[in-house]
Write a protein that holds these residues in place. Structure first.
Motif, PDB file in Angstrom:
ATOM      1  N   TYR A   1       0.806  -1.232   0.000  1.00  0.00           N
ATOM      2  CA  TYR A   1       0.000   0.000   0.000  1.00  0.00           C
ATOM      3  C   TYR A   1       0.834   1.274   0.000  1.00  0.00           C
ATOM      4  O   TYR A   1       0.320   2.355  -0.295  1.00  0.00           O
ATOM      5  CB  TYR A   1      -0.984   0.001   1.167  1.00  0.00           C
TER       6      TYR A   1
ATOM      7  N   LYS B   1      -1.938   9.298   1.735  1.00  0.00           N
ATOM      8  CA  LYS B   1      -3.325   9.044   2.104  1.00  0.00           C
ATOM      9  C   LYS B   1      -3.586   7.557   2.226  1.00  0.00           C
ATOM     10  O   LYS B   1      -4.202   7.096   3.194  1.00  0.00           O
ATOM     11  CB  LYS B   1      -4.293   9.662   1.100  1.00  0.00           C
ATOM     12  N   MET B   2      -3.115   6.773   1.244  1.00  0.00           N
ATOM     13  CA  MET B   2      -3.344   5.330   1.310  1.00  0.00           C
ATOM     14  C   MET B   2      -2.599   4.712   2.485  1.00  0.00           C
ATOM     15  O   MET B   2      -3.125   3.813   3.167  1.00  0.00           O
ATOM     16  CB  MET B   2      -2.938   4.646   0.006  1.00  0.00           C
TER      17      MET B   2
ATOM     18  N   ALA C   1      -1.962   6.154   5.321  1.00  0.00           N
ATOM     19  CA  ALA C   1      -2.754   6.491   6.507  1.00  0.00           C
ATOM     20  C   ALA C   1      -3.999   5.617   6.602  1.00  0.00           C
ATOM     21  O   ALA C   1      -4.389   5.170   7.695  1.00  0.00           O
ATOM     22  CB  ALA C   1      -3.140   7.962   6.472  1.00  0.00           C
ATOM     23  N   ASP C   2      -4.642   5.348   5.477  1.00  0.00           N
ATOM     24  CA  ASP C   2      -5.831   4.495   5.467  1.00  0.00           C
ATOM     25  C   ASP C   2      -5.516   3.098   5.998  1.00  0.00           C
ATOM     26  O   ASP C   2      -6.271   2.533   6.793  1.00  0.00           O
ATOM     27  CB  ASP C   2      -6.396   4.379   4.044  1.00  0.00           C
ATOM     28  N   TYR C   3      -4.384   2.536   5.544  1.00  0.00           N
ATOM     29  CA  TYR C   3      -4.031   1.174   5.929  1.00  0.00           C
ATOM     30  C   TYR C   3      -3.447   1.086   7.333  1.00  0.00           C
ATOM     31  O   TYR C   3      -3.398  -0.010   7.912  1.00  0.00           O
ATOM     32  CB  TYR C   3      -3.042   0.579   4.921  1.00  0.00           C
TER      33      TYR C   3
ATOM     34  N   GLN D   1      -4.632   2.665   9.973  1.00  0.00           N
ATOM     35  CA  GLN D   1      -5.643   2.966  10.988  1.00  0.00           C
ATOM     36  C   GLN D   1      -5.698   1.823  12.008  1.00  0.00           C
ATOM     37  O   GLN D   1      -5.429   0.673  11.698  1.00  0.00           O
ATOM     38  CB  GLN D   1      -7.028   3.093  10.354  1.00  0.00           C
TER      39      GLN D   1
ATOM     40  N   LEU E   1      -8.030  -1.622  11.769  1.00  0.00           N
ATOM     41  CA  LEU E   1      -8.063  -1.578  10.307  1.00  0.00           C
ATOM     42  C   LEU E   1      -9.463  -1.929   9.822  1.00  0.00           C
ATOM     43  O   LEU E   1     -10.013  -2.960  10.213  1.00  0.00           O
ATOM     44  CB  LEU E   1      -7.049  -2.572   9.734  1.00  0.00           C
TER      45      LEU E   1
ATOM     46  N   LEU F   1     -10.186  -3.176   4.058  1.00  0.00           N
ATOM     47  CA  LEU F   1      -8.774  -3.062   3.714  1.00  0.00           C
ATOM     48  C   LEU F   1      -7.967  -4.303   4.084  1.00  0.00           C
ATOM     49  O   LEU F   1      -6.773  -4.376   3.787  1.00  0.00           O
ATOM     50  CB  LEU F   1      -8.158  -1.838   4.399  1.00  0.00           C
TER      51      LEU F   1
ATOM     52  N   ASN G   1      -2.633  -5.742   1.850  1.00  0.00           N
ATOM     53  CA  ASN G   1      -2.457  -5.221   3.204  1.00  0.00           C
ATOM     54  C   ASN G   1      -1.043  -5.520   3.713  1.00  0.00           C
ATOM     55  O   ASN G   1      -0.835  -6.253   4.663  1.00  0.00           O
ATOM     56  CB  ASN G   1      -3.510  -5.826   4.129  1.00  0.00           C
TER      57      ASN G   1
END
Length: 316
Positions: free
Chosen positions: A148, A154-155, A157-159, A161, A164, A168, A204
């Motif tokens: 990722y 941004k991606m 940060a998304d992964y 979290q 999760l 994702l 992931n």
């Protein structure tokens, strides 16, 4: 006197990695810009023109603007965006694609750093097209799986979290409109007439990438064997520091029958492998999407251009 380097856009994933790696090299001097003036055109222009090598780690439009600010004919620009990768006025930054590529990188002041998927695809496919094993007009398709980190801040940060999101946790195909931004360079720098059908998948895990090109051998005019494909790759990349062609038919290259996507992480190496039988084969290329697929490739080009050891600061 130290060689002066400026990284325009060092806050991004690629720019940060380039900056961190080069900061460890005593022969280089990194030019710093006041953080408050990162978007100040005059301040950026001054840094760009003061550099022997300027890395552009910016979106396409911003990279074009930065390139236009360089008026010093001695400043070499290495652009990590997609803006110039098929521009004939710019050299494509994969020296292993041929002696002409390596020679041009040494002398050019405008070098386009390649995309991660495109690097893997070109290294796997170009020798097969050049040797006539795969016709230039053959309809190729390939898929990739990548970590990722290739999606940027941004991606990432998304992964990262906690917890999760369920969506994702599984691999996710993307670019399903079949217009991925790497396609133009994948066509041009392999010698293909048409771009391949390309299906990337993000997983992931942070980094690591493989592309897999499927070849129906009996449908190719010369009906090559998998061994012939492997021989072509082995012969093409003999002596290349950062290309490793894995042994054909050796179960030792697999982990219980599985190929480790992350085995090249933290290196500037690309592994190539051929699997298959008399009727069908797949050619696989594996690399670190942040290494040989991004910052490592840029540093390799810088080393070549400046006359340093090509592998300086880079792991195999």
């Amino acid at each position: 006197m130290k060689t002066k380097i400026f990284v325009d856009g060092q806050e991004g994933t690629t720019g940060l990695q380039i900056h961190e790696r080069l900061a460890l090299r005593p022969e280089l001097e990194l030019i710093a810009i006041d953080p408050a003036k990162r978007k100040d055109t005059a301040a950026r222009a001054a840094c760009l023109n003061a550099a022997d090598v300027a890395f552009l780690c910016l979106p396409d439009g911003a990279a074009k603007e930065s390139a236009a600010l360089v008026t010093n004919p001695n400043t070499c620009i290495i652009d990590a965006s997609t803006a110039h990768r098929i521009d004939p006025a710019w050299v494509y930054g994969v020296p292993e694609l041929g002696a002409d590529y390596r020679a041009a990188i040494r002398t050019s002041k405008r070098i386009a750093n390649p995309g991660c998927h495109a690097t893997a695809f070109a290294l796997a496919v170009r020798p097969l097209v050049q040797r006539g094993l795969v016709p230039a007009d053959f309809a190729l398709s390939c898929f990739s799986i990548t970590g990722y980190s290739g999606g940027g801040k941004k991606m990432i940060a998304d992964y990262e979290q906690t917890p999760l999101p369920e969506a994702l946790k599984s691999p996710r195909p993307y670019a399903l409109g079949l217009m991925h931004k790497h396609l133009p360079e994948m066509r041009v720098h392999t010698g293909l007439v048409n771009a391949p059908i390309f299906s990337p998948v993000v997983g992931n895990f942070y980094k690591g990438l493989t592309i897999t090109v499927a070849l129906p051998l009996r449908q190719l005019p010369v009906a090559p064997s998998p061994q012939a494909l492997h021989h072509a790759l082995t012969e093409t990349y003999a002596g290349e520091k950062f290309i490793r062609v894995l042994p054909f038919g050796d179960e030792g290259v697999l982990d219980g029958g599985f190929l480790d996507v992350q085995a090249c992480n933290d290196t500037n190496r690309c592994d190539l492998a051929v699997f298959g039988h008399a009727d069908q084969a797949v050619v696989v290329a594996r690399l670190d999407n942040l290494g040989k697929g991004a910052s490592g490739a840029a540093i390799q080009c810088m080393n070549l251009h400046l006359g340093f050891d090509e592998g300086a600061g880079l792991a195999v």
